[in-house]
Design a protein around this motif. Structure first.
Motif, PDB file in Angstrom:
ATOM      1  N   SER A 169     -74.580  42.186  27.592  1.00  0.00           N
ATOM      2  CA  SER A 169     -75.267  42.151  29.125  1.00  0.00           C
ATOM      3  C   SER A 169     -74.245  41.095  30.037  1.00  0.00           C
ATOM      4  CB  SER A 169     -76.558  40.940  29.198  1.00  0.00           C
ATOM      5  OG  SER A 169     -75.816  39.849  28.253  1.00  0.00           O
ATOM      6  N   ASN A 170     -73.526  40.936  29.483  1.00  0.00           N
ATOM      7  CA  ASN A 170     -72.281  39.914  29.948  1.00  0.00           C
ATOM      8  C   ASN A 170     -70.936  41.004  30.891  1.00  0.00           C
ATOM      9  OD1 ASN A 170     -70.688  38.129  30.283  1.00  0.00           O
ATOM     10  ND2 ASN A 170     -68.851  38.473  29.069  1.00  0.00           N
ATOM     11  N   TYR A 171     -70.887  41.838  30.153  1.00  0.00           N
ATOM     12  CA  TYR A 171     -70.033  43.173  30.679  1.00  0.00           C
ATOM     13  C   TYR A 171     -71.034  43.452  32.104  1.00  0.00           C
ATOM     14  CZ  TYR A 171     -68.060  46.711  30.903  1.00  0.00           C
ATOM     15  OH  TYR A 171     -66.061  47.808  31.761  1.00  0.00           O
ATOM     16  N   LEU A 172     -72.274  44.119  32.165  1.00  0.00           N
ATOM     17  CA  LEU A 172     -73.065  45.191  33.476  1.00  0.00           C
ATOM     18  C   LEU A 172     -73.639  43.573  34.405  1.00  0.00           C
ATOM     19  CD1 LEU A 172     -74.087  47.277  31.188  1.00  0.00           C
ATOM     20  CD2 LEU A 172     -72.773  47.553  32.518  1.00  0.00           C
ATOM     21  N   ASN A 173     -73.533  42.013  34.108  1.00  0.00           N
ATOM     22  CA  ASN A 173     -73.875  41.449  35.133  1.00  0.00           C
ATOM     23  C   ASN A 173     -75.664  41.504  34.412  1.00  0.00           C
ATOM     24  OD1 ASN A 173     -71.730  39.430  35.388  1.00  0.00           O
ATOM     25  ND2 ASN A 173     -71.029  40.158  36.809  1.00  0.00           N
ATOM     26  N   ASP A 174     -76.147  41.407  33.538  1.00  0.00           N
ATOM     27  CA  ASP A 174     -77.446  41.944  33.753  1.00  0.00           C
ATOM     28  C   ASP A 174     -78.108  41.223  32.315  1.00  0.00           C
ATOM     29  OD1 ASP A 174     -79.471  42.722  34.098  1.00  0.00           O
ATOM     30  OD2 ASP A 174     -79.679  45.679  33.895  1.00  0.00           O
ATOM     31  N   SER A 175     -79.091  40.384  33.105  1.00  0.00           N
ATOM     32  CA  SER A 175     -80.194  39.573  32.630  1.00  0.00           C
ATOM     33  C   SER A 175     -80.277  39.614  31.033  1.00  0.00           C
ATOM     34  CB  SER A 175     -80.270  38.390  32.672  1.00  0.00           C
ATOM     35  OG  SER A 175     -79.616  37.364  33.139  1.00  0.00           O
ATOM     36  N   TYR A 176     -81.219  41.732  31.457  1.00  0.00           N
ATOM     37  CA  TYR A 176     -82.077  42.481  30.142  1.00  0.00           C
ATOM     38  C   TYR A 176     -81.309  42.219  28.972  1.00  0.00           C
ATOM     39  CZ  TYR A 176     -84.384  43.737  34.102  1.00  0.00           C
ATOM     40  OH  TYR A 176     -85.129  43.527  35.337  1.00  0.00           O
ATOM     41  N   GLY A 177     -80.154  42.701  28.500  1.00  0.00           N
ATOM     42  CA  GLY A 177     -79.948  42.049  27.335  1.00  0.00           C
ATOM     43  C   GLY A 177     -80.026  41.265  26.572  1.00  0.00           C
ATOM     44  N   GLU A 178     -80.830  39.884  27.390  1.00  0.00           N
ATOM     45  CA  GLU A 178     -80.399  38.631  27.053  1.00  0.00           C
ATOM     46  C   GLU A 178     -81.941  38.267  26.479  1.00  0.00           C
ATOM     47  OE1 GLU A 178     -78.490  34.981  28.483  1.00  0.00           O
ATOM     48  OE2 GLU A 178     -77.451  36.126  29.872  1.00  0.00           O
ATOM     49  N   ILE A 179     -82.788  38.787  27.037  1.00  0.00           N
ATOM     50  CA  ILE A 179     -84.812  39.179  26.804  1.00  0.00           C
ATOM     51  C   ILE A 179     -84.310  39.496  25.636  1.00  0.00           C
ATOM     52  CG2 ILE A 179     -86.361  39.880  27.574  1.00  0.00           C
ATOM     53  CD1 ILE A 179     -84.970  37.852  29.189  1.00  0.00           C
ATOM     54  N   PHE A 180     -83.715  41.324  25.862  1.00  0.00           N
ATOM     55  CA  PHE A 180     -84.075  41.769  24.013  1.00  0.00           C
ATOM     56  C   PHE A 180     -83.459  40.847  22.886  1.00  0.00           C
ATOM     57  CE2 PHE A 180     -84.839  45.061  27.097  1.00  0.00           C
ATOM     58  CZ  PHE A 180     -85.979  45.740  26.317  1.00  0.00           C
ATOM     59  N   SER A 181     -82.009  40.057  23.478  1.00  0.00           N
ATOM     60  CA  SER A 181     -81.796  39.138  22.512  1.00  0.00           C
ATOM     61  C   SER A 181     -82.874  38.387  21.391  1.00  0.00           C
ATOM     62  CB  SER A 181     -80.781  38.717  22.720  1.00  0.00           C
ATOM     63  OG  SER A 181     -79.912  38.278  22.066  1.00  0.00           O
ATOM     64  N   ILE A 182     -83.037  37.598  22.563  1.00  0.00           N
ATOM     65  CA  ILE A 182     -84.495  37.019  22.147  1.00  0.00           C
ATOM     66  C   ILE A 182     -85.725  37.581  21.606  1.00  0.00           C
ATOM     67  CG2 ILE A 182     -85.908  34.896  22.559  1.00  0.00           C
ATOM     68  CD1 ILE A 182     -84.447  34.642  25.334  1.00  0.00           C
ATOM     69  N   PHE A 183     -85.966  39.164  22.035  1.00  0.00           N
ATOM     70  CA  PHE A 183     -86.865  39.983  21.180  1.00  0.00           C
ATOM     71  C   PHE A 183     -86.487  39.729  18.924  1.00  0.00           C
ATOM     72  CE2 PHE A 183     -88.787  40.838  24.617  1.00  0.00           C
ATOM     73  CZ  PHE A 183     -90.109  39.774  25.462  1.00  0.00           C
ATOM     74  N   ILE A 184     -85.209  39.840  19.791  1.00  0.00           N
ATOM     75  CA  ILE A 184     -84.451  40.948  18.100  1.00  0.00           C
ATOM     76  C   ILE A 184     -84.714  39.304  17.320  1.00  0.00           C
ATOM     77  CG2 ILE A 184     -82.753  41.128  16.857  1.00  0.00           C
ATOM     78  CD1 ILE A 184     -81.739  42.872  19.291  1.00  0.00           C
ATOM     79  N   LEU A 185     -84.902  38.344  17.733  1.00  0.00           N
ATOM     80  CA  LEU A 185     -84.617  37.199  17.731  1.00  0.00           C
ATOM     81  C   LEU A 185     -85.874  36.505  16.734  1.00  0.00           C
ATOM     82  CD1 LEU A 185     -82.279  33.716  18.089  1.00  0.00           C
ATOM     83  CD2 LEU A 185     -84.448  33.288  17.742  1.00  0.00           C
ATOM     84  N   THR A 186     -86.854  37.436  17.811  1.00  0.00           N
ATOM     85  CA  THR A 186     -88.481  36.384  17.054  1.00  0.00           C
ATOM     86  C   THR A 186     -88.463  37.532  15.678  1.00  0.00           C
ATOM     87  OG1 THR A 186     -89.222  36.344  19.018  1.00  0.00           O
ATOM     88  CG2 THR A 186     -90.296  37.007  17.821  1.00  0.00           C
ATOM     89  N   VAL A 187     -88.147  39.196  16.097  1.00  0.00           N
ATOM     90  CA  VAL A 187     -87.885  39.529  15.176  1.00  0.00           C
ATOM     91  C   VAL A 187     -87.845  38.847  13.498  1.00  0.00           C
ATOM     92  CG1 VAL A 187     -88.414  42.226  13.987  1.00  0.00           C
ATOM     93  CG2 VAL A 187     -88.884  42.050  16.242  1.00  0.00           C
ATOM     94  N   ALA A 188     -86.529  38.555  13.512  1.00  0.00           N
ATOM     95  CA  ALA A 188     -86.492  38.359  12.451  1.00  0.00           C
ATOM     96  C   ALA A 188     -86.196  37.369  12.099  1.00  0.00           C
ATOM     97  CB  ALA A 188     -84.341  37.905  12.947  1.00  0.00           C
ATOM     98  N   ALA A 189     -87.613  36.330  12.560  1.00  0.00           N
ATOM     99  CA  ALA A 189     -87.650  35.126  12.058  1.00  0.00           C
ATOM    100  C   ALA A 189     -88.859  35.675  10.892  1.00  0.00           C
ATOM    101  CB  ALA A 189     -87.774  34.186  13.411  1.00  0.00           C
ATOM    102  N   THR A 190     -89.402  36.328  12.168  1.00  0.00           N
ATOM    103  CA  THR A 190     -91.075  36.656  11.161  1.00  0.00           C
ATOM    104  C   THR A 190     -90.417  37.362  10.048  1.00  0.00           C
ATOM    105  OG1 THR A 190     -91.777  37.635  13.583  1.00  0.00           O
ATOM    106  CG2 THR A 190     -92.883  37.943  11.664  1.00  0.00           C
TER     107      THR A 190
END
Lengths: 214, 100
Positions: free
Chosen positions: B49-70
């Protein structure tokens, strides 16, 4: 990019790999959880270097503040220190398999993948066309952008993430509860549903206090 | 810089995978290996997401964080059950033989 930042990034990479390998090399589970916390910290350093400071703070808050502390609490509560004396038996096998897999992977990535996708003259180069200089003057901050995308385009996914967290909550409560013990679950559901403000405990206490004061 | 970071992410994912597969003595180490794998996947999303200047990567990172917590919550619940039943945290006890 400044050379100091590149050197700091290499140092962070080295420390991340070292602490991640140390997770599986300790006898005590508490120490391995501490090494996991250390690798989370270096991960967040790396994210900050790449300009993702909101995500780095989120990782520190959620992983270090919630998940690792949960791990630490459970490991310290279970007190399993003396129970796996022979846990290092599989470590030479682990190292040998890791070297066998990782060294060709490193060669592969370094000489094939990276040159194809990150060389600008390559046919398969990933396009970087969104890199406008005007984004330096953009007033939208990172939490603002993330919130707008999250709640506009991924609203249904946010609801599904909430359902997943709710399933985790209910599942962990249901798994760890002891049905044979004399717990709250053996209360009669009829008596619970019949409870009103008159028959509740705090009303009784208030009545007793009033009688005492009189 | 992104080259080194991508290599590191792949390496950490493989470390987590091997630590999940080889280890048969300790449930906690398996859970930590799964955490490391999820973390490296999230970091990969963040770097792209940093390389492509696109915020969707951070969004999916947040979803991955949710799954990891559960996942960690339910894994620790299973750990507590196995420790209560067997008095040990070895993965070999999942065969549930009668211990004398």
């Amino acid at each position: 990019m400044k050379p100091e930042i590149i050197i700091f990034h290499d140092l962070c990479i080295f420390l991340v790999i070292l602490s991640t390998l140390s997770i599986f090399n300790t006898k005590n589970s508490v120490h391995s959880v501490f090494f996991l916390i250390l690798s989370f910290f270096f991960f967040s350093f790396i994210l900050t270097i790449f300009g993702l400071e909101f995500l780095a703070l989120l990782y520190i808050m959620i992983y270090v503040g919630a998940v690792s502390v949960l791990f630490l609490f459970v490991v310290m509560m279970a007190n399993t220190k003396l129970l796996f004396v022979h846990s290092r038996a599989s470590f030479p096998l682990f190292i040998s398999v890791a070297l066998m897999v990782l060294f060709p992977l490193y060669i592969f990535l370094n000489f094939w993948f990276v040159d194809i996708f990150f060389d600008k003259n390559s046919k398969y180069a990933i396009s970087n066309s969104f890199n406008y200089p005007i984004q330096e003057f953009d007033v939208l901050t990172t939490p603002n952008v993330i919130g707008q995308i999250l709640f506009n385009q991924f609203g249904f996914s946010v609801v599904i993430a909430g359902i997943i967290l709710f399933i985790g909550l209910i599942g962990s409560i249901f798994l760890t509860i002891d049905f044979k013990a004399e717990s709250v679950l053996h209360d009669s559901s009829y008596a619970q549903l019949c409870r009103t403000t008159v028959t509740a405990i705090y009303a009784e206490q208030k009545k007793i206090k009033n009688e005492q004061s009189i | 810089m992104i080259k080194n970071q991508l290599i590191t992410n792949a390496l950490l994912f493989v470390i987590g995978l091997i630590g999940c597969g080889v280890n048969h003595q300790n449930i906690i180490a398996t859970l930590l290996a799964i955490e490391v794998m999820l973390l490296s996947a999230g970091l990969n999303f963040g770097v792209f997401s940093n390389y492509l200047n696109d915020s969707y990567g951070e969004i999916f990172s947040i979803f991955i964080l949710t799954v990891a917590a559960t996942e960690s919550a339910i894994g620790l619940a299973i750990f507590i059950i196995v420790y209560k039943l067997k008095g040990s945290i070895s993965l070999n006890f999942f065969t549930f033989e009668k211990k004398r």
